[in-house]
Write a protein that holds these residues in place. Structure first.
Motif, PDB file in Angstrom:
ATOM      1  N   ASP A 216       0.780  -0.918  -0.393  1.00 30.00           N
ATOM      2  CA  ASP A 216       0.101   0.060  -0.150  1.00 30.00           C
ATOM      3  C   ASP A 216       0.865   0.957   0.194  1.00 30.00           C
ATOM      4  O   ASP A 216       1.627   1.120   0.999  1.00 30.00           O
ATOM      5  CB  ASP A 216      -0.504  -0.011   0.983  1.00 30.00           C
ATOM      6  CG  ASP A 216      -2.119   1.200   1.412  1.00 30.00           C
ATOM      7  OD1 ASP A 216      -1.610   2.108   0.917  1.00 30.00           O
ATOM      8  OD2 ASP A 216      -2.992   0.414   2.308  1.00 30.00           O
ATOM      9  N   ALA A 217       0.641   1.903  -0.593  1.00 28.25           N
ATOM     10  CA  ALA A 217       1.496   3.388  -0.682  1.00 28.25           C
ATOM     11  C   ALA A 217       1.541   3.947   0.089  1.00 28.25           C
ATOM     12  O   ALA A 217       2.212   5.435   0.535  1.00 28.25           O
ATOM     13  CB  ALA A 217       1.253   4.352  -2.748  1.00 28.25           C
ATOM     14  N   THR A 218       0.538   3.905   1.323  1.00 22.93           N
ATOM     15  CA  THR A 218       0.253   4.787   2.203  1.00 22.93           C
ATOM     16  C   THR A 218       1.419   4.405   3.433  1.00 22.93           C
ATOM     17  O   THR A 218       1.973   4.983   4.508  1.00 22.93           O
ATOM     18  CB  THR A 218      -1.076   5.020   3.243  1.00 22.93           C
ATOM     19  OG1 THR A 218      -1.310   3.748   3.133  1.00 22.93           O
ATOM     20  CG2 THR A 218      -1.756   5.852   2.187  1.00 22.93           C
ATOM     21  N   LEU A 241       2.322  -1.980  -6.567  1.00 21.88           N
ATOM     22  CA  LEU A 241       2.092  -0.493  -5.534  1.00 21.88           C
ATOM     23  C   LEU A 241       0.826  -0.401  -5.334  1.00 21.88           C
ATOM     24  O   LEU A 241       0.305   0.474  -6.870  1.00 21.88           O
ATOM     25  CB  LEU A 241       3.773   0.456  -5.851  1.00 21.88           C
ATOM     26  CG  LEU A 241       2.840   0.999  -4.781  1.00 21.88           C
ATOM     27  CD1 LEU A 241       3.307   1.308  -3.748  1.00 21.88           C
ATOM     28  CD2 LEU A 241       4.459   2.822  -5.334  1.00 21.88           C
ATOM     29  N   THR A 242       0.672   0.012  -4.252  1.00 22.23           N
ATOM     30  CA  THR A 242      -1.777  -0.466  -5.086  1.00 22.23           C
ATOM     31  C   THR A 242      -1.543   1.374  -3.891  1.00 22.23           C
ATOM     32  O   THR A 242      -0.616   2.092  -3.237  1.00 22.23           O
ATOM     33  CB  THR A 242      -2.382  -0.961  -4.273  1.00 22.23           C
ATOM     34  OG1 THR A 242      -1.740  -0.604  -2.659  1.00 22.23           O
ATOM     35  CG2 THR A 242      -2.081  -1.926  -4.762  1.00 22.23           C
ATOM     36  N   LYS A 243      -2.805   2.324  -4.352  1.00 21.89           N
ATOM     37  CA  LYS A 243      -3.095   2.988  -3.783  1.00 21.89           C
ATOM     38  C   LYS A 243      -2.512   4.953  -4.249  1.00 21.89           C
ATOM     39  O   LYS A 243      -2.629   5.024  -3.214  1.00 21.89           O
ATOM     40  CB  LYS A 243      -3.481   2.708  -2.756  1.00 21.89           C
ATOM     41  CG  LYS A 243      -4.462   1.798  -2.152  1.00 21.89           C
ATOM     42  CD  LYS A 243      -4.832   1.953  -0.514  1.00 21.89           C
ATOM     43  CE  LYS A 243      -5.066  -0.046  -0.226  1.00 21.89           C
ATOM     44  NZ  LYS A 243      -5.380  -0.204   0.728  1.00 21.89           N
ATOM     45  N   LEU A 244      -2.212   4.524  -5.697  1.00 24.92           N
ATOM     46  CA  LEU A 244      -1.011   5.662  -5.675  1.00 24.92           C
ATOM     47  C   LEU A 244      -1.924   6.714  -6.009  1.00 24.92           C
ATOM     48  O   LEU A 244      -1.380   7.971  -6.025  1.00 24.92           O
ATOM     49  CB  LEU A 244       0.110   4.658  -7.103  1.00 24.92           C
ATOM     50  CG  LEU A 244       1.120   4.816  -5.888  1.00 24.92           C
ATOM     51  CD1 LEU A 244       2.429   4.752  -7.638  1.00 24.92           C
ATOM     52  CD2 LEU A 244       2.053   5.770  -5.949  1.00 24.92           C
ATOM     53  N   GLY A 246      -4.470   8.545  -4.158  1.00 25.38           N
ATOM     54  CA  GLY A 246      -4.413   9.114  -3.122  1.00 25.38           C
ATOM     55  C   GLY A 246      -2.991  10.425  -3.253  1.00 25.38           C
ATOM     56  O   GLY A 246      -2.516  10.596  -4.360  1.00 25.38           O
ATOM     57  N   THR A 247      -2.619  10.616  -1.731  1.00 23.64           N
ATOM     58  CA  THR A 247      -1.473  11.712  -1.466  1.00 23.64           C
ATOM     59  C   THR A 247      -0.283  11.029  -1.608  1.00 23.64           C
ATOM     60  O   THR A 247       0.822  11.865  -1.768  1.00 23.64           O
ATOM     61  CB  THR A 247      -2.017  12.949  -0.779  1.00 23.64           C
ATOM     62  OG1 THR A 247      -2.703  12.587   0.921  1.00 23.64           O
ATOM     63  CG2 THR A 247      -3.375  13.945  -1.777  1.00 23.64           C
ATOM     64  N   ALA A 248      -0.412   9.914  -0.849  1.00 26.49           N
ATOM     65  CA  ALA A 248       0.957   9.293  -0.559  1.00 26.49           C
ATOM     66  C   ALA A 248       1.595   8.614  -1.686  1.00 26.49           C
ATOM     67  O   ALA A 248       1.139   8.778  -3.342  1.00 26.49           O
ATOM     68  CB  ALA A 248       0.295   7.450  -0.011  1.00 26.49           C
ATOM     69  N   LYS A 249       3.117   8.711  -1.942  1.00 24.09           N
ATOM     70  CA  LYS A 249       3.841   9.066  -2.689  1.00 24.09           C
ATOM     71  C   LYS A 249       4.905   7.598  -3.238  1.00 24.09           C
ATOM     72  O   LYS A 249       4.503   6.939  -3.807  1.00 24.09           O
ATOM     73  CB  LYS A 249       4.929   9.645  -2.526  1.00 24.09           C
ATOM     74  CG  LYS A 249       4.954  10.842  -2.141  1.00 24.09           C
ATOM     75  CD  LYS A 249       3.857  11.710  -3.705  1.00 24.09           C
ATOM     76  CE  LYS A 249       3.683  13.097  -3.572  1.00 24.09           C
ATOM     77  NZ  LYS A 249       3.172  13.646  -5.085  1.00 24.09           N
ATOM     78  N   ARG A 282      10.542   5.693 -13.760  1.00 21.29           N
ATOM     79  CA  ARG A 282      10.465   7.236 -14.544  1.00 21.29           C
ATOM     80  C   ARG A 282       9.200   8.507 -14.211  1.00 21.29           C
ATOM     81  O   ARG A 282       9.451   9.537 -13.219  1.00 21.29           O
ATOM     82  CB  ARG A 282      10.719   8.239 -15.720  1.00 21.29           C
ATOM     83  CG  ARG A 282      10.914  10.086 -16.391  1.00 21.29           C
ATOM     84  CD  ARG A 282      12.202   9.616 -15.415  1.00 21.29           C
ATOM     85  NE  ARG A 282      12.799  10.791 -15.561  1.00 21.29           N
ATOM     86  CZ  ARG A 282      13.795  11.364 -14.934  1.00 21.29           C
ATOM     87  NH1 ARG A 282      15.314  10.944 -14.802  1.00 21.29           N
ATOM     88  NH2 ARG A 282      14.526  12.733 -14.716  1.00 21.29           N
ATOM     89  N   GLU A 283       8.090   8.400 -14.538  1.00 21.62           N
ATOM     90  CA  GLU A 283       6.854   8.687 -13.827  1.00 21.62           C
ATOM     91  C   GLU A 283       6.691   8.847 -12.395  1.00 21.62           C
ATOM     92  O   GLU A 283       6.645   9.669 -11.541  1.00 21.62           O
ATOM     93  CB  GLU A 283       5.849   7.656 -15.251  1.00 21.62           C
ATOM     94  CG  GLU A 283       4.602   8.532 -14.988  1.00 21.62           C
ATOM     95  CD  GLU A 283       3.328   7.691 -15.546  1.00 21.62           C
ATOM     96  OE1 GLU A 283       1.742   7.435 -15.060  1.00 21.62           O
ATOM     97  OE2 GLU A 283       3.594   7.179 -16.483  1.00 21.62           O
ATOM     98  N   PHE A 284       7.023   7.465 -12.160  1.00 24.15           N
ATOM     99  CA  PHE A 284       6.665   7.533 -10.630  1.00 24.15           C
ATOM    100  C   PHE A 284       7.457   8.323  -9.389  1.00 24.15           C
ATOM    101  O   PHE A 284       6.945   9.544  -9.069  1.00 24.15           O
ATOM    102  CB  PHE A 284       7.422   6.492  -9.413  1.00 24.15           C
ATOM    103  CG  PHE A 284       7.750   5.748  -8.681  1.00 24.15           C
ATOM    104  CD1 PHE A 284       6.347   5.385  -7.567  1.00 24.15           C
ATOM    105  CD2 PHE A 284       8.639   5.613  -8.185  1.00 24.15           C
ATOM    106  CE1 PHE A 284       5.979   5.321  -6.587  1.00 24.15           C
ATOM    107  CE2 PHE A 284       8.649   6.237  -6.839  1.00 24.15           C
ATOM    108  CZ  PHE A 284       7.569   5.456  -5.616  1.00 24.15           C
TER     109      PHE A 284
END
Ligand SMILES: Nc1nc2c(ncn2[C@@H]2O[C@H](COP(=O)(O)OP(=O)(O)OP(=O)(O)O)[C@@H](O)[C@H]2O)c(=O)[nH]1
Ligand SMILES: Nc1nc2c(ncn2[C@@H]2O[C@H](COP(=O)(O)OP(=O)(O)OP(=O)(O)O)[C@@H](O)[C@H]2O)c(=O)[nH]1
Ligand SMILES: [Mg+2]
Ligand SMILES: [Mg+2]
Lengths: 289, 307
Positions: A216-218, A241-244, A246-249, A282-284
């Motif tokens: 979870d990205a958070t 990597l899930t839940k990207l 949201g605001t978590a990186k 790169r996008e990440f």
């Protein structure tokens, strides 16, 4: 910004190397920490950056930032980001702690693989959580793929065994195996996972295998400990990597890729069936800083 | 256990300081650097760490500390005091409605543990206070969310109210009526997981709040959350005015710095903690215990005695 404004800015603020002072680098370090990259990785990346900026005589903030993006992208570029599904069947085991998005990611992945023309079978290996198999069954319907399930409380190993047998009988291309969420510090649950791993090795010895950790990205710094433990127990070939959305990186994946040399293969960007994308380092990184 | 690593780090930092007799201001700042590092590694929000360290440093470089014969001991005391203050005072409980059923609304990000811990909490209220709770399926989006609630309801033998995929605001209103008619004195609304930046779904929560005026809105937060904890918690609090926090998955080994961050960012108390997947694995939150745990008070007290 218009061309003229850009030009003016570049002209009026020519940065000498000296003007990129500690404050500038501190801000970058802060941005990395806020993205959950972790202290060690943040300090290491900025130290590398200072060297590179010096060696390449970079004087503009944007150039230096780009150099940092390069460094982080390099750190993430480990292993093969593509799935190995070279045999029929191939088997992917999906694992991770509670609530990270395993079942949902399987639904999305099934949809994706089916669109690529593959025959997919879902294995309802979570027999513990309330209505876990019902949830997976809805995803199987949405994606239009097969599912093998048993009752709640059944032995997950038995479901896996059945699924692998069914896959061979039905000429299935890919088996996606759901598992119950488990915290990596619970010995008994990790042993159960090792057992599932062994069943796959025994029943499908020549199959191409993926073991994907869903993260979870958070998640903060605990993500690295999770990855270490799951790798030790079941081996890891990749990360979802899930839940990207949201605001978590999700910056902890950089530390994971570095230490464990495990690539991120997919990212989750929502709850819909199309919200799974191949990972683009790169996008990440551009989203990170 | 959560925070174990953090307390080790703090102990190590203070051991270094303990070696010296009197501390200089530079010594204090050196020790604080380690405190800062430990807190960041525990996922405490960057800004909270900054403020915390600044505050503690200020107090520590105060003349009485530096002049004291046992400055290390003083610093430990100060860090402990400030941390306890940050975690909140006495432990907070659920408020019960003075009239009509007590309505508890569980909200939070996807997968945080709302459904499971809403059910656990209902069970706890029945055990502790002889309440007659009703679980309400307001999550009409997640596949099999209603089944999930029904299964946990059955395991606990607590009734579940559902209306299929109807409008969650309407479901909440009908559920409260149903509770009144059937003698249920507590209503637990299981809402769908959502991102704090999803305006449409945040508006839905506001509409439910306006319609049934919950007694308690509990934000459910995963103890493994990193730096984003502050963003999410602040957004939920601003939109809804949460009454408290339920921190889940504390049975893991995450240090759980999110607990500090959320408390600092919203000022709202953490009321309960989830400590496992089984339906009796819920406990009251004890801020002083949590603060002690952060600082490893066992070790710390023996250290203070020796110092
Ligand atoms: N916003 C968002 N939500 C997601 C994403 N992936 C999954 N979710 C949501 O996260 C929640 C948990 O997802 P699940 O797929 O049930 O997670 P799990 O890991 O299978 O959970 P357990 O089996 O209980 O351990 C659900 O509400 C999903 O809709 C994503 O990429 N973005
Ligand atoms: N180890 C552990 N697992 C927990 C705890 N609380 C909940 N879980 C697990 O976390 C996962 C998610 O829990 P849910 O209750 O479905 O979470 P949710 O917030 O309702 O999820 P959505 O409705 O999809 O947003 C499940 O696998 C639960 O069993 C806890 O305190 N400890
Ligand atoms: Mg699942
Ligand atoms: Mg739920």
């Amino acid at each position: 910004m218009g061309l003229f404004a850009k030009f003016k800015e570049a002209w009026l603020k020519p940065m000498s190397f000296d003007s990129l002072n500690e404050g500038f680098y501190d801000d970058l370090e802060e941005a990395l920490i806020l993205a959950d990259v972790g202290m060690d990785t943040a300090v290491d990346a900025v130290a590398q950056l200072k060297k590179r900026a010096y060696a390449k005589l970079l004087t503009h903030e944007e150039d230096v930032k780009n150099a940092l993006r390069d460094i982080l992208t390099e750190k993430l570029s480990v292993g093969d980001p593509a799935l190995d599904l070279s045999t029929r069947p191939s088997v992917a085991l999906i694992i991770g702690v509670n609530g990270v998005g395993k079942t949902t990611s399987i639904g999305k992945l099934a949809h994706r693989l089916k669109n690529e023309g593959k025959k997919v079978l879902l294995c309802a290996g979570d027999t513990f959580r309330a209505a876990a198999a019902d949830q997976l069954e809805i995803w199987a319907e949405r994606a239009g793929v097969d599912i093998v399930r048993q009752n709640e409380g059944a032995d997950p190993g038995a479901v896996l065994f059945d699924s692998l047998a069914a896959a061979k009988a039905r000429n299935t291309d890919v088996v996606l195996c759901d598992t119950a969420g488990r915290l990596h510090n619970k010995d008994n649950l990790m042993k159960e996972l090792a057992k599932l791993r062994k069943i796959i090795d025994r029943e499908a010895p020549n199959a191409a295998k993926e073991t994907l950790l869903v993260l979870d990205a958070t998640t903060g710094q605990n993500g690295l400990i999770q990855a270490r433990q799951f790798k030790e127990t079941a081996g890891l070939t990749g990360i979802i990597l899930t839940k990207l959305d949201g605001t978590a990186k999700g910056g902890i994946v950089i530390a994971i890729a570095q230490e464990l040399q495990v690539p991120v293969k997919f990212v989750g960007l929502g709850e819909g069936i199309d919200d799974l994308r191949p990972f683009d380092a790169r996008e990440f990184v551009n989203d990170l800083i | 256990m959560a925070f174990e690593g953090l307390s080790e780090k703090l102990n190590a930092a203070f051991k270094k300081l303990r070696g010296k007799g009197r501390l200089t201001e530079a010594d204090v700042r050196e020790g604080m650097r380690e405190v800062r590092l430990a807190l960041l590694e525990a996922d405490v929000s960057y800004k909270v760490v900054k403020d915390f360290v600044a505050q503690v440093t200020d107090r520590c470089v105060g003349a009485d500390v530096l002049d004291s014969l046992t400055p290390g001991q003083q610093i430990v005391k100060i860090v402990n005091e400030e941390l306890t203050a940050l975690m909140g005072g006495s432990n907070a409980r659920l408020t019960f409605a003075s009239k009509g059923p007590t309505i508890v609304m569980m909200v939070g990000l996807q997968g945080a543990g709302k459904t499971t811990n809403g059910a656990k909490l209902a069970g706890l209220m029945r055990r502790q206070f002889g309440k007659r709770p009703l679980l309400v399926a307001c999550d009409v989006y997640r596949p099999a969310a209603i089944n999930q609630l029904q299964v946990v309801g059955k395991q606990l033998d607590i009734p579940v109210f559902e209306m299929g995929q109807a409008d969650p605001v309407h479901i909440a209103e009908e559920a409260v009526k149903y509770a009144r008619d059937h003698g249920n004195d507590m209503v637990f609304l299981d809402t769908a997981g959502r991102l704090h930046i999803d305006e449409a779904l945040m508006d839905e929560l506001k509409a439910i709040k306006a319609a049934v005026k919950p007694t308690e809105i509990l934000l459910v937060v995963d103890a493994m959350t990193g730096q984003d904890a502050v963003n999410a918690a602040s957004a939920f609090d601003e939109a809804l005015g949460i009454d408290g926090v339920l921190l889940t998955k504390l049975d893991g080994d995450a240090r759980g710095g999110a607990a500090l961050s959320i408390r600092a960012a919203t000022g709202k108390p953490i009321k309960f903690v989830g400590t496992g997947e089984k339906l009796d694995m819920i406990e009251l939150f004890h801020p002083e215990r949590m603060a002690s745990r952060i600082l490893g008070m066992g070790d710390m007290l023996t250290f203070i005695e020796k110092a």
